[in-house]
Design an enzyme around this catalytic site. Sequence first.
Site, PDB file in Angstrom:
ATOM      1  CG  ASP A  90       0.725  -2.764   0.197  1.00  0.00           C
ATOM      2  OD1 ASP A  90       1.483  -1.803   0.400  1.00  0.00           O
ATOM      3  OD2 ASP A  90       0.969  -3.927   0.604  1.00  0.00           O
ATOM      4  CG  ASP A 149       5.580  -4.247   5.723  1.00  0.00           C
ATOM      5  OD1 ASP A 149       4.368  -4.048   5.940  1.00  0.00           O
ATOM      6  OD2 ASP A 149       6.045  -4.379   4.575  1.00  0.00           O
TER       7      ASP A 149
HETATM    8  C1  GLA Z   1       3.472  -5.063   1.774  1.00  0.00           C
HETATM    9  C2  GLA Z   1       2.603  -4.754   2.989  1.00  0.00           C
HETATM   10  C3  GLA Z   1       2.418  -6.003   3.807  1.00  0.00           C
HETATM   11  C4  GLA Z   1       1.800  -7.085   2.957  1.00  0.00           C
HETATM   12  C5  GLA Z   1       2.622  -7.311   1.695  1.00  0.00           C
HETATM   13  C6  GLA Z   1       1.912  -8.237   0.736  1.00  0.00           C
HETATM   14  O1  GLA Z   1       4.757  -5.355   2.149  1.00  0.00           O
HETATM   15  O2  GLA Z   1       3.173  -3.730   3.752  1.00  0.00           O
HETATM   16  O3  GLA Z   1       1.623  -5.751   4.956  1.00  0.00           O
HETATM   17  O4  GLA Z   1       0.495  -6.694   2.619  1.00  0.00           O
HETATM   18  O5  GLA Z   1       2.896  -6.100   1.014  1.00  0.00           O
HETATM   19  O6  GLA Z   1       2.651  -8.455  -0.401  1.00  0.00           O
END
Ligand code: GLA
Length: 780
Positions: A525, A590
């Site tokens: 990420d 997301d």
């Molecule tokens: C980001 C990712 C999510 C999740 C969060 C965790 O927003 O896109 O899918 O993994 O971080 O903090």
Amino acid sequence: MIHFNADTQTFNLILHSSIYAIQVDAKGRLLHLAWGPRPVDADGVLFGKLRPAPSNHASFEFQARRDEIITFGDTTNHEVTLKASFATLPDPLPTGDAPHLPIRDVRLRYVSYEIVTDAQPGFAQTHGLPTVNSQPRETLRIKLADPVQPLTATLCYRLTPAQDIIERWLELENTGDEPIEIEQLFFATLHLPNGTAELTSVSGAWAQEFQTQREQLPIGRRVIEHRSVQTGHAANPFFLLNRPGQAWEEHGTVYFGALAYSGRWQLGFEQLPSTDVRVHGGYHPADFGLTLAAGAQHKTPTFVCGVCAEGWGGASRRLHAFTRERILPVAVADIGASCAAAPTELQEKATSLSEGADSMQEGGTVRRPATASEFRPILYNSWEATYFGITEQNQIELAQKAAAIGVELFCLDDGWFGGRRFDVAGLGDWTVSPDVFPNGLEPLIAEVNRLGMDFGLWVEPEMVNPDSDLYRAHPEWVLHFPGRPRTEARCQLILDFGREEVVAYIFNALDSLLAQYNIAFIKWDMNRNVSEPGSVAGKAIWQAHVAGVYGIIDRLRAKYLHLTIESCAGGGGRVDLGILGRTDQVWPSDNTDALDRVRIQEGFSLAYPARVMTAWVTHEKNHQTGRFHELSTRFDVAMRGALGIGASLNGLGEAELKTYASYIAFYKRIRHIVQGGDLYRLERLEEAGASTILYVLPDGSEVVYSVVVHSHKLGQFRRMVPLRGLIPSATYEVLDRFEKVRLTAVGYELMVQGIPGDEDGRSGHSRTLHIKQKKLEKSR
Ligand code: GLA
């Protein structure tokens, strides 16, 4: 095939159904001649049989000449591919010339060409894993040199004829004794026929990535770009271009391009007053700086480009096939089976891995890791189920439920390490938190493996929270300028990957985790844009950051051959052909709301294949939008790519879990078609308020039909949608999720009439059908 006519000094790059031609003119300049679709069987179609008369562009339009590489200095009035400054005067200095330094003028003249089959662009993967198709490809390398300064530029064209794709990149070399400052550098400039001015691209934001936009280029410039150290949410580095009104989804000449690079990038579209169109793609020019030391070379990454006569759909299908066959790495368990071209040492490593991996033993037989198969496994991700409230117990419960419904890969998301109890602390401290996992990760991983699933783990390696042991020990390890504030976003700062010791620290941290635990998958990420880009690397940080990320991933993959990776950056902030060369799937957004997701998927599908497009089935009331969607809609949308589950299974009753299991079983029957077939966008949201897509196996024997109605006016009937790509004379059965035959029809009928049943679908109506050529007939 590359054809060279020595009489007219013309190169023709001949692909399956397109052709690209370049010519060296009488002054040794490399000029663009033509690029366009070409009849498949027209052997004699070549450009440049004659030398064209020099064009006589009038008056102020100095730079109408179509130089394959446009350099600053010369007759520059427009955007350039390359700008460089030289610190030395030509020797001898012509009489009457003043000794102005630096000399900001590059001229490039033809020296030689060669055709090779092992050329690699800059930032090419070094993990050594093969691709589905690792057959060598021809690359034309044309070397140009400045007649009075010590600079050579080699223009590279690597051909993938089957997909009509040319990868273009540039290699620079300083052949002198003084450094040369490179001030602007695109990977390539493309010349399109005049009037090719309708641009399709995507814009976006967090939770709204890949929003399709179509516009008419003005006379002048339009840029799409991102100015951070990752690809970005606001735009994505690809485009489609056609003459306005002359192309649509399945018809017309469409030019397309994409950058294989995950850093600060720009695509500049320039329409001259003559309506000639140029596209400059590569390193973002703002704050760009590259010092080419004496004797040094620099290779850019590639600008992938092509043209086809089958509309936007034809362009997308070419990019999809190219990505599946030539870009995505093949993880180790596949090597023996699907890739004879795999290097021997990898095959040996693969064998020893499957022979020796205790944790993969199940009742005496070796379990093939699901993550390392040709198609992406069904993923469970616990983020929306438990957020930061993870415990060993609730993850084990989730894993048990996930395995029972057919999940193949269980991924533990954020919150498992250091002081990471919420998003304010812990990034940088990549050791398992005893507060959350008092027994370490072993019991959870052992249970996940016992249940027959692979285990995956979330990491965000480029970041640090000021509240972390890492930052307390090394506050100088982040991007910042001395004496200036460090702007935090999501309470975090970006590590300075211009420092070798930082990259080494992160590699070691991840290496230790992978060495200690049986981790088959990581979700990598990256959750913020850059601010205060001060680094020990100076302006070179823009490339150094990407090199750091790519280098860590490549080294991990070379060491852990079964490892697969998901690229995530706060959703779809790092999706591009560069990262896809070292990852297996991406998280496009997301936003898991099914109807929002359909729009994101439609834009995503313009360039990227369904195989890499993850989507989760989440809760009935969506956590991002608060809207309610039926389970069928949530599944029908998530099954359009690599299926994942993100809902809290611990909160579901038996009946609902059974329905989940039945959808997952259905997806397993159609996965090879969704992830490996050719995609047709039969109805787009833009025109129909609905999205109907078809995935067709290349031999036409199996098809998946997926419809989702986004907005529907009461009283309005929807039309039936004719299918594409079927065998006209074959008989097909149309099966539902329960394998019940809903319709038997001949391919031609389906391609003329479509499938009944969705005509009065309201908003949220959705359906996925499996269409199969009848077996009896197939065996005849
Ligand atoms: C980001 C990712 C999510 C999740 C969060 C965790 O927003 O896109 O899918 O993994 O971080 O903090």
